[in-house]
Write an enzyme that holds these catalytic residues in place. Structure first.
Site, PDB file in Angstrom:
ATOM      1  N   LYS A  98       0.883  -1.155   0.000  1.00  0.00           N
ATOM      2  CA  LYS A  98       0.000   0.000   0.000  1.00  0.00           C
ATOM      3  C   LYS A  98       0.919   1.203   0.000  1.00  0.00           C
ATOM      4  CE  LYS A  98      -1.897   2.239   3.379  1.00  0.00           C
ATOM      5  NZ  LYS A  98      -1.468   3.570   3.006  1.00  0.00           N
TER       6      LYS A  98
ATOM      7  N   GLY B 220       2.648   4.501   0.671  1.00  0.00           N
ATOM      8  CA  GLY B 220       2.551   5.348   1.850  1.00  0.00           C
ATOM      9  C   GLY B 220       2.639   4.583   3.154  1.00  0.00           C
ATOM     10  N   CYS B 221       2.563   3.269   3.101  1.00  0.00           N
ATOM     11  CA  CYS B 221       2.677   2.455   4.310  1.00  0.00           C
ATOM     12  C   CYS B 221       4.119   2.557   4.821  1.00  0.00           C
ATOM     13  CB  CYS B 221       2.307   1.008   4.017  1.00  0.00           C
ATOM     14  SG  CYS B 221       2.606  -0.118   5.407  1.00  0.00           S
ATOM     15  N   ILE B 222       4.270   3.005   6.049  1.00  0.00           N
ATOM     16  CA  ILE B 222       5.596   3.197   6.642  1.00  0.00           C
ATOM     17  C   ILE B 222       6.399   1.904   6.629  1.00  0.00           C
ATOM     18  CG2 ILE B 222       6.792   3.728   8.809  1.00  0.00           C
ATOM     19  CD1 ILE B 222       4.371   5.633   9.428  1.00  0.00           C
TER      20      ILE B 222
END
Length: 147
Positions: free
Chosen positions: A17, A19-21
């Site tokens: 996903k 933007g998922c850190i």
């Protein structure tokens, strides 16, 4: 002695996903190990039940779901109420429900950075902090921000 130009870099297909850190950190770790990481947006992939099942079936059914998904956290969806076919269709309809990342190397598939495949790629113990959303306890997860 083999010339470095002749060494084939292993490609890791990484469904995340954006933007998922943790997905970002996981990709960096794989690249640091020398892999060529090819990233895909898990949320926009045209999944079929057959293809998605290849990734998910590498782990127990109870571990297929992203427990940080907004619809699971809100109680709207209880993964225990699904059979495998229903779960696959629900995940196609709402990819936020899919435990991530999904990883493919050749014909080997994995679901989650704690999968057998991810562990083989890393060749070391994986930091447990990279296995769950770092925002889930203190603030909205990245999934909540998108929805």
């Amino acid at each position: 002695m083999m010339n470095d130009k002749n060494v084939e870099v292993m490609e890791v297909h990484f469904y995340e996903k954006p933007g998922c850190i943790n997905n970002t950190k996981q990709k960096v770790l794989l690249k640091d190990k020398g892999y060529k990481v090819i990233a895909y947006n898990l949320l926009e992939e045209p999944w079929t039940t057959t293809v998605l099942a290849k990734y998910l079936s590498t782990r127990p059914f109870a571990e297929w779901f992203n427990v940080s998904a907004p619809r699971i956290k809100s109680g709207e969806i209880n993964p225990a109420n699904f059979g495998e076919e229903e779960a696959l269709q629900a995940m196609i309809d709402d990819p936020y429900l899919i435990k991530r990342p999904l990883i493919r190397v050749g014909q080997n598939y994995g679901c989650g950075f704690d999968s057998v495949l991810a562990k083989e790629l890393m060749k070391e113990e994986i930091d447990r902090a990279l296995l769950s959303c770092p925002k889930s306890k203190t603030q909205n997860s990245c999934d909540d921000e998108i929805k």
